[in-house]
Enzyme design. Structure first.
Site, PDB file in Angstrom:
ATOM      1  N   PHE A   3      -6.510   1.898  -4.343  1.00  0.00           N
ATOM      2  CA  PHE A   3      -7.323   0.689  -4.125  1.00  0.00           C
ATOM      3  C   PHE A   3      -7.086   0.067  -2.760  1.00  0.00           C
ATOM      4  O   PHE A   3      -7.890  -0.715  -2.269  1.00  0.00           O
ATOM      5  CB  PHE A   3      -7.060  -0.336  -5.246  1.00  0.00           C
ATOM      6  CG  PHE A   3      -5.775  -1.095  -5.137  1.00  0.00           C
ATOM      7  CD1 PHE A   3      -4.578  -0.556  -5.575  1.00  0.00           C
ATOM      8  CD2 PHE A   3      -5.757  -2.382  -4.614  1.00  0.00           C
ATOM      9  CE1 PHE A   3      -3.387  -1.271  -5.489  1.00  0.00           C
ATOM     10  CE2 PHE A   3      -4.584  -3.107  -4.515  1.00  0.00           C
ATOM     11  CZ  PHE A   3      -3.392  -2.545  -4.954  1.00  0.00           C
ATOM     12  N   LYS A   4      -5.968   0.418  -2.126  1.00  0.00           N
ATOM     13  CA  LYS A   4      -5.650  -0.172  -0.815  1.00  0.00           C
ATOM     14  C   LYS A   4      -6.731   0.110   0.211  1.00  0.00           C
ATOM     15  O   LYS A   4      -6.899  -0.637   1.170  1.00  0.00           O
ATOM     16  CB  LYS A   4      -4.339   0.397  -0.280  1.00  0.00           C
ATOM     17  CG  LYS A   4      -3.173   0.305  -1.216  1.00  0.00           C
ATOM     18  CD  LYS A   4      -2.664  -1.081  -1.342  1.00  0.00           C
ATOM     19  CE  LYS A   4      -1.532  -1.143  -2.333  1.00  0.00           C
ATOM     20  NZ  LYS A   4      -0.890  -2.420  -2.404  1.00  0.00           N
TER      21      LYS A   4
END
Ligand SMILES: Cc1ncc(COP(=O)(O)O)c(C=O)c1O
Ligand SMILES: N[C@@H](CCOP(=O)(O)O)C(=O)O
Length: 462
Positions: A111-112
C-alpha cells in the site's frame, strides 16, 4: 492551508514546506491546522469516478497554492499510471458484508506505493522549481523502504538512504531495496529492530547541524503527504459500497498508525465511517493501550508479519494530539514520558480515542490459520499482514454494516509465511521474476547515530 506541529513549538508551514521538511523542529509531526470537510453531494458524486478523480477531490483542499489545479491533476495521473490494476484499489468480497481492499497493485506490491508514487512526483516538481537537492533518509520494516527507493531511484536532485533492520525483513523486501543499481540509492542494514531505525531517523532530524548540513528530508509517514495520499482509498472504497448514504467500517493492519490515521481523516472530512479497527500482530502495544493498559514500550518480537513489528508507533502521536484537544504541551509531555518507557492516557483522551477507534490482535498461529482459511473459503491468498486484519475484522464486524479490511501487501512479498500456511508459494509478477538473480548492494552499520551520520556524510562527500 497551514500546518502545525503536534508539540506546538515549531513554525507553522505551508503544504510545500511541510512536505519537504519532514519532522517538525520541536520533534513533533505536522498536521493541518483544520480538517476540511466535503459535502454529502461532493462525496456522492465520487460514485463511478476514476481513482484519480477521487484523489483530486479528496486531496485538493490540503494542497493550498503549492501546485496549480492542472499541475496537481498531472502529478496524480503520473503517480498512478504504473499501477497494475485499472481500479488502482479494487474491492473483492470475502463474505456477506466483508470486503477486502487490495492495495498491492502498485510497483512494489504494498500500500505504500499509493503515497510514495505521488510524493515522488510532488518532490520532483517542488525541488525542480526551487533548484534544490535534498537527502532523503527513511526507516523501514520493509515496505516503506522499497516503495521510497522505487519512487526516487535515479532522480538528479535526491539521494535516498534507507535504514532497515538487518535480518528482520523478508527476502523479497530486502532484495527490492538492495538490487537497484542507481547511484543515488543507498540501502543500510542496521543491527537493531525497526524501532531503532525510526529512533535514529528522528535523532537525525533533531540534530539541526546534521539536518541542515545534508538538507534532510523524510518520506516516512512523518511526512503529512504520506498520510494524505492514503485518505483517498477510504473514500473510493466506501463510496463504491454506498457511502455517503450508509455507514462503512474499516479494519486496518497497523504498525506505525499512518494508514489508520488516514481513515480517521476521511471520517473527519465527512465520510460516514462507523468503526476504525486497529489490527495488530503480537507486537500489540496499540491494542493494549486501547484496552486501557497505558502506552508502554516493550521488546519488539519478530513475527511472520514483519512490516508490523513496531512498538513505538509514530503516528499515534497525531491521534493523541486530537484526543487531547490539540494540546501540543500535553503531547510533548507524553512523548517525554514515552522516552522514559511509557505513559497512561487520561480518561478524557481515552474516551476520545474510543469514539473513533477499536482494536484487536492476532497471534502468530491465528494469522497463519487465517491465511489457510481464507484460501479455502474464498480463494483469496492473503499476505500475513492482511491476514491479521481479516482475523480481527471477523471478530469485530456487525451484520448490518459493511466491513472493509485493508489488504496491505501482495502475498508474494512474504512467500515463506504463505507457503507454510497454504502449501502455495505465490510467484512474483513477471516484471520482478529475476529479483533473485540480481546483485545486492548494501552497507551494514551499527545502531549508532554517530556512525550513521558519518556514513551518510562520507557517501555524499560532505
Ligand atoms: C504490509 C504492511 N501492512 C501494514 C503496515 C502497517 O501500516 P502503518 O504503519 O501505516 O500502521 C505496514 C507498515 O507500515 C506494512 O508494510
Ligand atoms: N511498516 C512500515 C514502517 C514505516 O512506516 P511509515 O508508514 O512511517 O513509513 C515499513 O514497511 O517500512
Amino acid at each position: 492551508m497551514q500546518y502545525v506541529s503536534t508539540r506546538g513549538q515549531a513554525p507553522v508551514l505551508t503544504f510545500e514546506d511541510t512536505m519537504l521538511t519532514g519532522l517538525a523542529r520541536d520533534g513533533g509531526l505536522y498536521v493541518p491546522e483544520h480538517i476540511p470537510t466535503l459535502s454529502t453531494d461532493e462525496i456522492a458524486a465520487m460514485a463511478g469516478q476514476s481513482y484519480e478523480d477521487v484523489a483530486y477531490t479528496v486531496m485538493r483542499p490540503f494542497i493550498g497554492a503549492t501546485f496549480t489545479d492542472t499541475e496537481f491533476r498531472e502529478l496524480i495521473a503520473a503517480a498512478y499510471a504504473p499501477f497494475g490494476h485499472a481500479a488502482r484499489a479494487p474491492l473483492v468480497q470475502l463474505a456477506p458484508n466483508h470486503f477486502l481492499l487490495e492495495l498491492f497493485h502498485g510497483p512494489t506490491l504494498a500500500f505504500k506505493d499509493f503515497a510514495m508514487q505521488l510524493i515522488g512526483q510532488m518532490f520532483q516538481k517542488a525541488l525542480g522549481r526551487k533548484g534544490e537537492r535534498v537527502t532523503i533518509v527513511g526507516a523501514t520494516s520493509g515496505d516503506t523502504g522499497s516503495a521510497a527507493i522505487e519512487a526516487f531511484r535515479g532522480l538528479d536532485n535526491v539521494d535516498v538512504f534507507i535504514l532497515y533492520p538487518h535480518g528482520r525483513v523478508s527476502e523479497v523486501q530486502r532484495r527490492q531495496m538492495t538490487t537497484p543499481t542507481e547511484s543515488n540509492v543507498h540501502a543500510l542494514a542496521i543491527d537493531g529492530d525497526f524501532d531503532d531505525c525510526q529512533a535514529r531517523l528522528k535523532d537525525m532530524f533533531n540534530d539541526f547541524e546534521f539536518r541542515d548540513g545534508v538538507k534532510l528530508a523524510g518520506v516516512n509517514s512523518i511526512n503529512w503527504g504520506r498520510v494524505l495520499a492514503q485518505v483517498v482509498y477510504y473514500f473510493s472504497s466506501a463510496v463504491s459500497l454506498g457511502a455517503p448514504h450508509r455507514e462503512i467500517s474499516f479494519t486496518v493492519p497497523t504498525g506505525n498508525f499512518g494508514d489508520i490515521f488516514a481513515g480517521y481523516i476521511a471520517k473527519r472530512m465527512g465520510l460516514p465511517v462507523r468503526d476504525l479497527v486497529i489490527a495488530t500482530n503480537q507486537n500489540d502495544i496499540l491494542d493494549r493501550c486501547m484496552k486501557g493498559q497505558g502506552y508502554r514500550k516493550g521488546t519488539v518480537h519478530a513475527s511472520i508479519s514483519p512490516s508490523m513489528d513496531i512498538q513505538v508507533s509514530s503516528n499515534f502521536e497525531r491521534a493523541l494530539f486530537e484526543a487531547y484537544g490539540r494540546d501540543g504541551g500535553a503531547v510533548a509531555q507524553l512523548m517525554a514520558e514515552l522516552a522514559e518507557g511509557g505513559f497512561d492516557v487520561s480518561q478524557g483522551a481515552m474516551e476520545a480515542l474510543r469514539e473513533n477507534y477499536s482494536s484487536g490482535r492476532a497471534s502468530e498461529a491465528e494469522t497463519s490459520a487465517t491465511i489457510t482459511k481464507a484460501l479455502a473459503e474464498t480463494g483469496e491468498l492473503l499476505c500475513p499482514h492482511s491476514a491479521v486484519g481479516v482475523k480481527v475484522a471477523d471478530e469485530r464486524r456487525e451484520e448490518a454494516v459493511p466491513m472493509i479490511t485493508l489488504a496491505t501487501a501482495h502475498p508474494a512479498k512474504f512467500p515463506d509465511a504463505v507457503e507454510a500456511a497454504t502449501g502455495i508459494r505465490p510467484p512474483l509478477p513477471a516484471r520482478m521474476a529475476d529479483l533473485f538473480d540480481r546483485e545486492e548492494r548494501l552497507t551494514r552499520l551499527p545502531n549508532d547515530l554517530a556512525a550513521l551520520k558519518t556514513h551518510i556524510k562520507e557517501t555524499l562527500a560532505l
